[in-house]
Structures are given as C-alpha cells and as structure tokens.
Design an enzyme around this catalytic site. Structure first.
Site, PDB file in Angstrom:
ATOM      1  N   CYS A 179       0.815  -1.220   0.000  1.00 40.93           N
ATOM      2  CA  CYS A 179       0.000   0.000   0.000  1.00 40.93           C
ATOM      3  C   CYS A 179       0.846   1.267   0.000  1.00 40.93           C
ATOM      4  CB  CYS A 179      -0.904   0.031   1.233  1.00 40.93           C
ATOM      5  SG  CYS A 179      -1.899  -1.434   1.463  1.00 40.93           S
ATOM      6  N   ARG A 220      -5.614   6.879  -3.141  1.00 34.72           N
ATOM      7  CA  ARG A 220      -6.087   5.493  -3.212  1.00 34.72           C
ATOM      8  C   ARG A 220      -6.314   4.917  -1.818  1.00 34.72           C
ATOM      9  NH1 ARG A 220      -3.330   1.026  -2.079  1.00 34.72           N
ATOM     10  NH2 ARG A 220      -3.846  -0.955  -3.087  1.00 34.72           N
TER      11      ARG A 220
END
Length: 323
Positions: A179, A220
């Site tokens: 991530c 995101r």
C-alpha cells in the site's frame, strides 16, 4: 468484545518465504548477467539472463494462489499467470541472440534492488508502512474522519481504528507494504536508472514519477480506507457477485470493489499516464519499453515516432507535414 474484522489493503509479498527466495535468486542472477555484459562476455550474459527470466516467471507463478484465494484479485491473478510464459519467452529471445533485451533485464534488476531490501529490512519496512498509514490518516482527517491508528494484524501501527458501531460494515483496513506505492516507485526507478542520459533529466523524471505516485497512492489509500467501513459499495448486485463468485462475506464487498476493481483498474491507467510524463522528460526510457512491447506482441515498435517525442536536444523526432 472481540475486535472488528479487518481487511488488508493489498498483498504482502513478505509472507511467502519460498517466494522471497525465488525473487532474490532471479534478481541476483540478473545482476550477475549485467556484470558479465560489462566484462564484454555477452554470450554468457545472455544465457544467464535467460535462466534468470525463467526463475522470475516461476516467482510470479507462485503468487497466483495468494492473489486468487486470499487477495481475491482478478487482475493480479491474470497478470501472475501470464508472467511465466512471457518471462520464458523473454529468456528464449535472449538465447536466440536478442541482446537488446539485456537493457530490459537491467531495468528489472534495478527494480528488484530497490524493492527487495525495503521488503526484507525490518527498519525500512516499518518506517515505510507506518509513515504511509500516518499520511493516510491525515488525508482522512481532511475529509472529517479521525479514527486513530492502532496495531494491525501485521504488527505495525497501521490499522485505522474505526468504531464498528459507527460504521456500516463494521470493518476496517490496515496498511501493508504494497500500500506504500514502493512497487510502482521501483518500476520507474528501474526504468530511469537503466538508461543512459544526463543525470539532471534522470533526476527530474524520477522526482516527477515518485511525486505523482506518492500523491495518487495517498488518494487510493484514503478511498479504500473509507469505502470499506462506510460501505460505499454495499449494493445488492455487487454483494451477489462477491459472495457468489468470490466466496467473500457480504460485509467485505465494499473493500473488494474499492480495492480489487476500482483502485487496481485506475492504477493501470495511472501507470500509463505517469509513463507518458516520464517519456516527455526522459525519452531514453522508450528503449526498454519498446523491448517489453516486443515481448508482449512480437512486433517492433518505434515509440518516438508514435508519440512524436522531442529528442533531448529539443528537435522533433518525427517529421511534421507543415512547411
């Protein structure tokens, strides 16, 4: 009271010991092949690089069960399945004498050199994950949400501590290494470092790529981190798809749609856009990209002609019909 269920924001490659070993072997062999090329032992470099590409393909094949079963990511599953035949074909082309593929090999080797130490060195991994989590939390605060951070299942202070009684799904998420955007950063770092060009333009292209990736990755993470607990995609048709065809709990639907479909699809679009921006600054990266396209299609491409890209001296590489 037991803690609320959590969803990992992305795949954690580090959980696969054997897979890590394959990755290190492949990258190490790539580096040795480049050393052989530097010593003008081109034939030996091609043979070693060919074998390394096959190992690299096997590495991606071992990721298929994770992407299909646990991560439930159709895009990553398909790409991992395609990697082995593509890597094997790259090795075949090297054996057949396509020396130009050593430049693509160099780019992939540098990508691995950037990514693997971060993935395996605890201090670097911890700093990157927890810094990304803190930045994502700040992004949530800008939108009026302040859940706080606590320890996630991966042992890092990266879990968004939403109260399950105040959310739609009762779920939350936590940040893992994938991530952080380090994978995409490594891709562009490898491409940029592999080509020969003035340092100033390479540094400019690198700074642009890293900056854009960092910003888009932050968006995101905030998007997924809010979509999952607040059930942004808890609609009956989507719930039916995720429960029937993916075997997922109904309350995980918003996470799967946000992460595996929306975010991953847009990530591909973003990578294409960033590549175009980098080419505008550093057209030399078209060379390894053309090699990658040849592996994919079997066709020689001239990206400079297709894009009408100015050369480093500022002259147009393609000819205009205007007088």
């Amino acid at each position: 009271m037991s803690s609320p269920p959590v969803s990992v924001l992305s795949a954690a490659v580090g959980s696969f010991g054997a897979t890590d070993a394959l990755a290190w072997v492949a990258i190490g062999a790539f580096v040795l092949a480049l050393l052989l090329q530097w010593q003008s032992r081109e034939a030996a470099a091609r043979y070693l690089a060919a074998g390394a590409w096959v190992v690299f393909g096997v590495f991606w094949l071992t990721m298929v069960p994770y992407y299909y079963g646990e991560a439930q990511s159709p895009i990553q599953t398909v790409l991992s399945l395609a990697a082995l035949p593509l890597c094997a074909y790259t090795g075949y082309l090297l054996l057949q004498g396509r020396t130009s593929l050593l430049l693509l090999t160099k780019a992939v080797a540098i990508m691995g050199i950037i990514y693997l130490p971060v993935e395996t060195i605890p201090f670097a991994r911890t700093w990157l994950i927890e810094t990304t989590a803190a930045q994502t939390h700040y992004g949530m605060e800008l939108l009026g949400h302040s859940p706080g951070l606590n320890e996630g299942a991966n042992g890092y202070e990266s879990r968004f501590d939403f109260d399950p009684d105040e959310t739609v799904t009762g779920r939350t998420t936590y940040i893992v290494l994938a991530c952080t955007g380090i994978g995409s950063m490594a891709i562009f770092g490898g491409l940029i470092a592999a080509v020969k060009a003035p340092l100033r333009r390479k540094a400019t292209a690198f700074a642009l790529a890293i900056g854009v990736i960092w910003f888009l990755n932050l968006i995101r993470n905030v998007f997924i981190g809010l979509a999952s607990p607040f059930g942004w995609f808890q609609y009956d048709p989507l719930i039916y798809i995720t429960t029937t065809y993916m075997g997922s709990p109904a309350d995980r639907t918003s996470f799967l749609v946000a992460h595996n479909f929306v975010a991953q699809s847009l990530s591909i679009v973003a990578l294409v856009g960033i590549t175009y921006l980098v080419i505008r600054i550093l057209p030399e990266v078209m060379e390894p990209l053309e090699e990658a396209l040849f592996v994919l299609t079997g066709t020689e491409y001239d990206l400079a002609d297709a894009l009408g890209k100015p050369d480093p001296a500022g002259e147009q590489l393609t000819h205009s019909n205007d007088d």
